[in-house]
Motif scaffolding. Structure first.
Motif, PDB file in Angstrom:
ATOM      1  N   ASN A   1       2.600   6.649  -7.295  1.00  0.00           N
ATOM      2  CA  ASN A   1       1.596   7.524  -7.887  1.00  0.00           C
ATOM      3  C   ASN A   1       1.698   8.987  -7.482  1.00  0.00           C
ATOM      4  N   ASP A   2       2.373   9.269  -6.372  1.00  0.00           N
ATOM      5  CA  ASP A   2       2.401  10.641  -5.875  1.00  0.00           C
ATOM      6  C   ASP A   2       3.837  11.154  -5.784  1.00  0.00           C
ATOM      7  N   PRO A   3       4.225  12.077  -6.678  1.00  0.00           N
ATOM      8  CA  PRO A   3       5.603  12.596  -6.627  1.00  0.00           C
ATOM      9  C   PRO A   3       5.880  13.445  -5.399  1.00  0.00           C
ATOM     10  N   ALA A   4       4.817  13.849  -4.672  1.00  0.00           N
ATOM     11  CA  ALA A   4       5.008  14.662  -3.469  1.00  0.00           C
ATOM     12  C   ALA A   4       5.388  13.824  -2.253  1.00  0.00           C
ATOM     13  N   ALA A   5       5.259  12.493  -2.344  1.00  0.00           N
ATOM     14  CA  ALA A   5       5.591  11.625  -1.208  1.00  0.00           C
ATOM     15  C   ALA A   5       7.093  11.664  -0.956  1.00  0.00           C
ATOM     16  N   ARG A   6       7.493  11.929   0.282  1.00  0.00           N
ATOM     17  CA  ARG A   6       8.911  12.109   0.594  1.00  0.00           C
ATOM     18  C   ARG A   6       9.510  10.957   1.397  1.00  0.00           C
ATOM     19  N   SER A   7       8.744  10.423   2.336  1.00  0.00           N
ATOM     20  CA  SER A   7       9.306   9.379   3.188  1.00  0.00           C
ATOM     21  C   SER A   7       8.215   8.408   3.597  1.00  0.00           C
ATOM     22  N   TRP A   8       8.617   7.193   3.971  1.00  0.00           N
ATOM     23  CA  TRP A   8       7.664   6.193   4.432  1.00  0.00           C
ATOM     24  C   TRP A   8       6.941   6.680   5.687  1.00  0.00           C
ATOM     25  N   PHE A   9       7.677   7.361   6.576  1.00  0.00           N
ATOM     26  CA  PHE A   9       7.069   7.849   7.818  1.00  0.00           C
ATOM     27  C   PHE A   9       5.966   8.853   7.504  1.00  0.00           C
ATOM     28  N   GLU A  10       6.255   9.801   6.607  1.00  0.00           N
ATOM     29  CA  GLU A  10       5.267  10.807   6.232  1.00  0.00           C
ATOM     30  C   GLU A  10       4.034  10.166   5.609  1.00  0.00           C
ATOM     31  N   VAL A  11       4.244   9.226   4.710  1.00  0.00           N
ATOM     32  CA  VAL A  11       3.133   8.565   4.025  1.00  0.00           C
ATOM     33  C   VAL A  11       2.280   7.783   5.018  1.00  0.00           C
ATOM     34  N   ALA A  12       2.937   7.017   5.876  1.00  0.00           N
ATOM     35  CA  ALA A  12       2.207   6.147   6.806  1.00  0.00           C
ATOM     36  C   ALA A  12       1.369   6.932   7.809  1.00  0.00           C
TER      37      ALA A  12
ATOM     38  N   LYS B   1      -5.615  -4.900  -4.680  1.00  0.00           N
ATOM     39  CA  LYS B   1      -4.295  -4.503  -4.185  1.00  0.00           C
ATOM     40  C   LYS B   1      -3.901  -3.132  -4.737  1.00  0.00           C
ATOM     41  N   ARG B   2      -3.144  -2.403  -3.920  1.00  0.00           N
ATOM     42  CA  ARG B   2      -2.482  -1.162  -4.320  1.00  0.00           C
ATOM     43  C   ARG B   2      -3.454  -0.080  -4.798  1.00  0.00           C
ATOM     44  N   LEU B   3      -4.640   0.001  -4.184  1.00  0.00           N
ATOM     45  CA  LEU B   3      -5.531   1.122  -4.460  1.00  0.00           C
ATOM     46  C   LEU B   3      -4.878   2.401  -3.945  1.00  0.00           C
ATOM     47  N   PHE B   4      -4.920   3.460  -4.766  1.00  0.00           N
ATOM     48  CA  PHE B   4      -4.365   4.752  -4.360  1.00  0.00           C
ATOM     49  C   PHE B   4      -5.474   5.787  -4.400  1.00  0.00           C
ATOM     50  N   ILE B   5      -5.781   6.392  -3.249  1.00  0.00           N
ATOM     51  CA  ILE B   5      -6.773   7.450  -3.152  1.00  0.00           C
ATOM     52  C   ILE B   5      -6.023   8.751  -2.880  1.00  0.00           C
ATOM     53  N   ASP B   6      -5.992   9.637  -3.858  1.00  0.00           N
ATOM     54  CA  ASP B   6      -5.204  10.869  -3.762  1.00  0.00           C
ATOM     55  C   ASP B   6      -6.125  12.033  -3.410  1.00  0.00           C
ATOM     56  N   HIS B   7      -5.770  12.814  -2.386  1.00  0.00           N
ATOM     57  CA  HIS B   7      -6.606  13.939  -1.945  1.00  0.00           C
ATOM     58  C   HIS B   7      -8.053  13.469  -1.815  1.00  0.00           C
ATOM     59  N   GLY B   8      -8.272  12.480  -0.982  1.00  0.00           N
ATOM     60  CA  GLY B   8      -9.488  11.676  -1.027  1.00  0.00           C
ATOM     61  C   GLY B   8     -10.735  12.268  -0.419  1.00  0.00           C
ATOM     62  N   MET B   9     -10.726  13.505   0.086  1.00  0.00           N
ATOM     63  CA  MET B   9     -11.911  14.062   0.725  1.00  0.00           C
ATOM     64  C   MET B   9     -13.133  13.944  -0.183  1.00  0.00           C
ATOM     65  N   GLY B  10     -14.217  13.387   0.349  1.00  0.00           N
ATOM     66  CA  GLY B  10     -15.459  13.279  -0.399  1.00  0.00           C
ATOM     67  C   GLY B  10     -15.611  12.026  -1.237  1.00  0.00           C
TER      68      GLY B  10
ATOM     69  N   ASP C   1       0.825  -1.206   0.000  1.00  0.00           N
ATOM     70  CA  ASP C   1       0.000   0.000   0.000  1.00  0.00           C
ATOM     71  C   ASP C   1       0.863   1.261   0.000  1.00  0.00           C
ATOM     72  N   ILE C   2       1.894   1.267   0.816  1.00  0.00           N
ATOM     73  CA  ILE C   2       2.776   2.435   0.891  1.00  0.00           C
ATOM     74  C   ILE C   2       3.548   2.599  -0.405  1.00  0.00           C
ATOM     75  N   SER C   3       3.991   1.506  -0.998  1.00  0.00           N
ATOM     76  CA  SER C   3       4.708   1.574  -2.275  1.00  0.00           C
ATOM     77  C   SER C   3       3.822   2.166  -3.367  1.00  0.00           C
ATOM     78  N   ALA C   4       2.514   1.863  -3.311  1.00  0.00           N
ATOM     79  CA  ALA C   4       1.587   2.415  -4.303  1.00  0.00           C
ATOM     80  C   ALA C   4       1.527   3.929  -4.226  1.00  0.00           C
ATOM     81  N   VAL C   5       1.636   4.466  -3.014  1.00  0.00           N
ATOM     82  CA  VAL C   5       1.658   5.920  -2.858  1.00  0.00           C
ATOM     83  C   VAL C   5       2.880   6.509  -3.545  1.00  0.00           C
ATOM     84  N   PHE C   6       4.047   5.925  -3.303  1.00  0.00           N
ATOM     85  CA  PHE C   6       5.267   6.430  -3.935  1.00  0.00           C
ATOM     86  C   PHE C   6       5.212   6.298  -5.457  1.00  0.00           C
TER      87      PHE C   6
END
Length: 223
Positions: free
Chosen positions: A15-26, A76-85, A8-13
């Motif tokens: 798809n999202d170039p703004a992701a900086r670290s595993w700690f931040e993402v988690a 597997k590996r669903l990515f919800i970006d800016h998911g509000m709503g 799941d965390i790898s999917a964020v990296f």
């Protein structure tokens, strides 16, 4: 479980170039948290502990702004970006490597029983504000544009835009050329139709006046 979390965390990296670290993402990505809470709620749902499952999903909704019914099946590996709503219905099925953006609704129509929400194939991207309503399939590798309303089946490898959704590209080939500077506006279309009817009525009224005027003139000359 840890393998799934890592995926799941790898999917964020991926798809999202703004992701900086595993700690931040988690710890800061609400879309990721919503998926993890859903897995817990879905486990209770499969055990037919429906009330606990709904409590978990409502807590997740309160914390993340993302509503996923515990009955939904997510791959597997669903990515919800800016998911509000984001809203995902009970009988919705989502494949692997799917991306959902803010405000997406995967909903149903009416009060029918059984499968009433869409099935989303693998590797589908659904843009912000898009609404996919009904029990049909969006084929794998398809793209749904922002604010598009999809109410019927989408073949694999397609691009869908507009309201209601229209397929503009399939298997890499343009189907209908879309002029992005002049997208259809149903309100304007209604006003234009009304104006056309008014103009036609004016012409008929003028023709009737001319006929009546000619008749009166002819009667006057006869007298």
């Amino acid at each position: 479980m840890w393998k799934t979390i890592k995926s799941d965390i790898s999917a964020v990296f991926d798809n999202d170039p703004a992701a900086r670290s595993w700690f931040e993402v988690a710890f800061t990505y609400s879309g990721l948290h919503a998926i993890w809470w859903h897995r817990i709620g879905h486990w209770f749902f499969k055990k037919r502990m429906f009330t606990i499952a709904r409590i978990v999903s409502q807590f997740s909704r309160f914390m993340t702004g993302i509503e996923i019914h515990p009955g939904a099946v997510i791959g597997k590996r669903l990515f919800i970006d800016h998911g509000m709503g984001v809203v995902i219905g009970e009988t919705c099925i989502i494949g692997d490597d799917v991306t959902l953006y803010q405000g997406v609704t995967l909903g149903g129509t009416g009060k029918e029983k059984g499968k009433r929400h869409p099935t989303i194939g693998n590797n589908v991207i659904i843009g912000s504000g898009a609404k996919i309503i009904g029990s049909f399939t969006v084929g794998e590798n398809s793209r749904v544009g922002p604010n598009t309303v999809v109410i019927k089946e989408v073949p694999p490898n397609s691009t869908v835009v507009c309201i209601p959704g229209k397929i503009v590209k399939r298997d890499g080939v343009r189907v209908n050329r879309l002029d992005h500077t002049s997208l259809p506006d149903p309100v304007i279309d209604i006003f234009e139709g009304l104006q056309k009817q008014i103009n036609e009525l004016k012409e008929e009224l003028e023709q009737e006046r001319q006929r009546n005027g000619g008749t009166r003139q002819h009667d006057a000359q006869s007298v």
